[in-house]
Design a protein around this motif. Structure first.
Motif, PDB file in Angstrom:
ATOM      1  N   ASP A 145       0.866  -1.173   0.000  1.00  0.00           N
ATOM      2  CA  ASP A 145       0.000   0.000   0.000  1.00  0.00           C
ATOM      3  C   ASP A 145       0.905   1.226   0.000  1.00  0.00           C
ATOM      4  O   ASP A 145       1.589   1.494   0.974  1.00  0.00           O
ATOM      5  N   CYS A 146       0.929   1.937  -1.113  1.00  0.00           N
ATOM      6  CA  CYS A 146       1.832   3.073  -1.259  1.00  0.00           C
ATOM      7  C   CYS A 146       1.465   4.252  -0.366  1.00  0.00           C
ATOM      8  O   CYS A 146       2.283   5.118  -0.114  1.00  0.00           O
ATOM      9  N   VAL A 147       0.234   4.311   0.113  1.00  0.00           N
ATOM     10  CA  VAL A 147      -0.222   5.437   0.921  1.00  0.00           C
ATOM     11  C   VAL A 147      -0.096   5.130   2.409  1.00  0.00           C
ATOM     12  O   VAL A 147       0.396   5.949   3.180  1.00  0.00           O
ATOM     13  N   LYS A 148      -0.546   3.950   2.823  1.00  0.00           N
ATOM     14  CA  LYS A 148      -0.512   3.566   4.232  1.00  0.00           C
ATOM     15  C   LYS A 148       0.656   2.628   4.482  1.00  0.00           C
ATOM     16  O   LYS A 148       1.603   2.586   3.712  1.00  0.00           O
ATOM     17  N   SER A 149       0.560   1.836   5.527  1.00  0.00           N
ATOM     18  CA  SER A 149       1.628   0.873   5.812  1.00  0.00           C
ATOM     19  C   SER A 149       1.410  -0.414   5.042  1.00  0.00           C
ATOM     20  O   SER A 149       0.282  -0.787   4.720  1.00  0.00           O
ATOM     21  N   ASN A 150       2.508  -1.098   4.730  1.00  0.00           N
ATOM     22  CA  ASN A 150       2.443  -2.367   4.024  1.00  0.00           C
ATOM     23  C   ASN A 150       2.055  -3.483   4.986  1.00  0.00           C
ATOM     24  O   ASN A 150       2.202  -3.355   6.198  1.00  0.00           O
ATOM     25  N   LYS A 151       1.576  -4.583   4.432  1.00  0.00           N
ATOM     26  CA  LYS A 151       1.194  -5.735   5.239  1.00  0.00           C
ATOM     27  C   LYS A 151       2.314  -6.758   5.212  1.00  0.00           C
ATOM     28  O   LYS A 151       3.274  -6.625   4.450  1.00  0.00           O
ATOM     29  N   LYS A 152       2.207  -7.802   6.032  1.00  0.00           N
ATOM     30  CA  LYS A 152       3.238  -8.839   6.067  1.00  0.00           C
ATOM     31  C   LYS A 152       2.601 -10.215   5.998  1.00  0.00           C
ATOM     32  O   LYS A 152       1.443 -10.400   6.387  1.00  0.00           O
ATOM     33  N   LEU A 153       3.358 -11.161   5.483  1.00  0.00           N
ATOM     34  CA  LEU A 153       2.925 -12.551   5.435  1.00  0.00           C
ATOM     35  C   LEU A 153       3.452 -13.262   6.672  1.00  0.00           C
ATOM     36  O   LEU A 153       4.649 -13.241   6.940  1.00  0.00           O
ATOM     37  N   VAL A 154       2.565 -13.883   7.423  1.00  0.00           N
ATOM     38  CA  VAL A 154       2.934 -14.601   8.648  1.00  0.00           C
ATOM     39  C   VAL A 154       2.586 -16.075   8.445  1.00  0.00           C
ATOM     40  O   VAL A 154       1.434 -16.400   8.149  1.00  0.00           O
ATOM     41  N   PRO A 155       3.576 -16.968   8.568  1.00  0.00           N
ATOM     42  CA  PRO A 155       3.280 -18.382   8.355  1.00  0.00           C
ATOM     43  C   PRO A 155       2.322 -18.926   9.403  1.00  0.00           C
ATOM     44  O   PRO A 155       2.369 -18.537  10.569  1.00  0.00           O
ATOM     45  N   ILE A 156       1.429 -19.835   8.966  1.00  0.00           N
ATOM     46  CA  ILE A 156       0.520 -20.507   9.889  1.00  0.00           C
ATOM     47  C   ILE A 156       0.588 -22.007   9.609  1.00  0.00           C
ATOM     48  O   ILE A 156       0.874 -22.428   8.495  1.00  0.00           O
ATOM     49  N   GLY A 157       0.342 -22.789  10.630  1.00  0.00           N
ATOM     50  CA  GLY A 157       0.384 -24.237  10.469  1.00  0.00           C
ATOM     51  C   GLY A 157       1.803 -24.708  10.246  1.00  0.00           C
ATOM     52  O   GLY A 157       2.755 -24.125  10.752  1.00  0.00           O
ATOM     53  N   GLU A 158       1.941 -25.761   9.451  1.00  0.00           N
ATOM     54  CA  GLU A 158       3.271 -26.290   9.167  1.00  0.00           C
ATOM     55  C   GLU A 158       3.345 -26.772   7.727  1.00  0.00           C
ATOM     56  O   GLU A 158       2.341 -27.128   7.121  1.00  0.00           O
TER      57      GLU A 158
END
Length: 60
Positions: A32-45
């Motif tokens: 998102d060029c205007v706000k904050s960027n998001k992140k990928l968080v691993p779940i499970g295995e």
């Protein structure tokens, strides 16, 4: 999709038009060029040979 890892840098390179389209959609969802960027968080295995899908949650 070709995945390259160099220390803490991960590169995703699409290998066909469908993967390019999917990577573009993911990029637009995370960046998102205007706000904050998001992140990928691993779940499970992810266990090669047992659980073949790596899952990630998109978080703010």
């Amino acid at each position: 999709m070709k995945i390259t890892i160099d220390k803490s840098l991960v590169e995703l390179k699409p290998e066909n038009p469908q993967e390019a389209k999917e990577l573009d959609a993911l990029w637009k969802k995370i960046i998102d060029c205007v706000k904050s960027n998001k992140k990928l968080v691993p779940i499970g295995e992810y266990l090669p040979g047992q659980k073949e899908i790596a899952r990630f949650n998109i978080e703010d």
